[in-house]
Design an enzyme around this catalytic site. Structure first.
Site, short mmCIF file in Angstrom:
data_model
loop_
_atom_site.label_atom_id
_atom_site.label_comp_id
_atom_site.label_asym_id
_atom_site.label_seq_id
_atom_site.Cartn_x
_atom_site.Cartn_y
_atom_site.Cartn_z
N ARG A 143 2.19 -11.65 141.72
CA ARG A 143 3.08 -11.03 140.74
C ARG A 143 2.60 -9.62 140.43
O ARG A 143 1.51 -9.44 139.89
CB ARG A 143 3.14 -11.83 139.44
CG ARG A 143 4.12 -11.21 138.43
CD ARG A 143 4.40 -12.12 137.25
NE ARG A 143 3.29 -12.20 136.31
CZ ARG A 143 3.39 -12.75 135.10
NH1 ARG A 143 4.55 -13.27 134.70
NH2 ARG A 143 2.33 -12.80 134.31
N GLU A 164 13.21 -14.10 132.18
CA GLU A 164 12.39 -14.26 130.98
C GLU A 164 12.92 -13.46 129.79
O GLU A 164 12.14 -12.98 128.96
CB GLU A 164 10.93 -13.90 131.28
CG GLU A 164 10.73 -12.61 132.05
CD GLU A 164 9.28 -12.41 132.46
OE1 GLU A 164 8.38 -13.01 131.85
OE2 GLU A 164 9.04 -11.63 133.40
N HIS A 171 -0.56 -9.40 133.80
CA HIS A 171 -1.36 -9.60 132.59
C HIS A 171 -2.83 -9.86 132.93
O HIS A 171 -3.54 -10.47 132.14
CB HIS A 171 -0.80 -10.76 131.78
CG HIS A 171 0.56 -10.53 131.21
ND1 HIS A 171 0.82 -9.55 130.28
CD2 HIS A 171 1.75 -11.12 131.47
CE1 HIS A 171 2.10 -9.57 129.96
NE2 HIS A 171 2.70 -10.50 130.67
N ASP A 179 8.00 -15.34 127.28
CA ASP A 179 8.73 -14.11 127.03
C ASP A 179 10.17 -14.40 126.63
O ASP A 179 10.76 -13.67 125.84
CB ASP A 179 8.69 -13.19 128.25
CG ASP A 179 7.40 -12.38 128.31
OD1 ASP A 179 7.12 -11.65 127.34
OD2 ASP A 179 6.67 -12.48 129.30
N ASP A 223 2.26 -3.86 152.28
CA ASP A 223 1.36 -3.36 153.32
C ASP A 223 0.00 -4.05 153.28
O ASP A 223 -0.67 -4.19 154.31
CB ASP A 223 1.20 -1.84 153.21
CG ASP A 223 2.41 -1.09 153.73
OD1 ASP A 223 3.31 -1.73 154.33
OD2 ASP A 223 2.47 0.14 153.55
#
Length: 273
Positions: A75, A154, A50, A180, A89
């Site tokens: 996240r 969630e 977000h 959520d 990576d």
């Protein structure tokens, strides 16, 4: 020169003698991330679901906070094998995977962080910061030891499947997202609703029974303390952008006269007084 591998978030949770407190880093700014890294908090969540974060800004923030006594968790926007490969990576060690609704989705996340034959991660360690360009001894054989996977619960489907998700080998922890979860229960914006809190506490109990850490997002101090009392091992208690928004509003309230009854601030330049 051999490079030392930093402990993962999962290892930090295991070693801790108390719950770990952290905050969201959503601004996309390495400077803000560094300021927060030196705050004394235990962990930071660099968010790309977000927030305006891409590969380059995540890399810059990882480099900026490295060396501070804080765990950096990232996240991604989605549980996607290709994207997770790129994050790994870059040198992301700790992943928080959003919207994991089933054991199958949890297994997919774990497979994405492991090289064959135990997973499907693409091999590019010689080109990658993750291995410090092949300066970490035996990186390919040890890579899974350098990564932790936390999956986010969630939705009502995830709550129903939480025991199966916790049982997935390679899932190190779960994290509860009440906002959520509330929306999926038909309670949009009501993350403090008793039904939502009961679902969160059910998952905390399930994690305790499974012997795995569980965390929760709770900006309300009383709620955060209640979840800690209920067994949460880690919490997020604020966000850089929220703190800046509320702090700047407080300054404005103190020093800027309120608009008159016939005036309305439209988001443009403020009127002169």
């Amino acid at each position: 020169m051999p490079i030392r591998v930093e402990p993962t978030f999962a290892e930090a949770l295991t070693a801790a003698d108390r719950p770990l407190a952290g905050m969201w880093i959503c601004s996309g700014s390495p400077l803000v991330a560094e300021i927060c890294a030196g705050s004394g908090l235990d962990w930071l969540l660099i968010d790309a679901e977000h927030s305006p974060n891409g590969l380059e800004s995540i890399l810059a923030q990882l480099q900026t906070v490295h060396g501070y006594p804080v765990q950096a968790v990232v996240r991604p926007p989605v549980n996607d094998t290709v994207l997770l490969k790129q994050y790994l990576d870059l040198g992301v060690q700790n992943l928080l995977i959003p919207m994991v609704n089933s054991a199958a989705e949890a297994r997919a996340a774990v497979a994405a962080v492991r090289y064959p034959p135990h997973g499907v991660r693409g091999v590019g360690s010689a080109l990658a910061r993750a291995s410090r360009w092949n300066r970490i001894p035996d990186y390919l054989a040890r890579a899974s030891e350098t990564v932790s996977v936390t999956v986010q619960i969630e939705s009502t489907a995830a709550v129903a499947a939480v025991e199966e998700i916790l049982a997935v080998d390679g899932v190190d922890a779960v994290f509860l997202g009440p906002s959520d979860l509330a929306a999926s229960m038909g309670l949009l914006g009501e993350q403090e609703h008793p039904k939502v809190r009961a679902a969160v506490e059910h998952c905390l109990d399930a994690a305790k029974a499974a012997g795995k850490p569980a965390g929760v997002n709770a900006f309300n101090e009383a709620t955060a303390k209640a979840y800690l009392d209920a067994g949460a091992s880690f919490v997020l208690v604020g966000a850089d952008v929220a703190m800046l928004a509320r702090g700047s509003e407080t300054l404005a309230a103190k020093f800027v006269p309120a608009p008159g009854p016939d005036e309305e601030y439209d988001g443009g330049a403020r009127p002169s007084y």
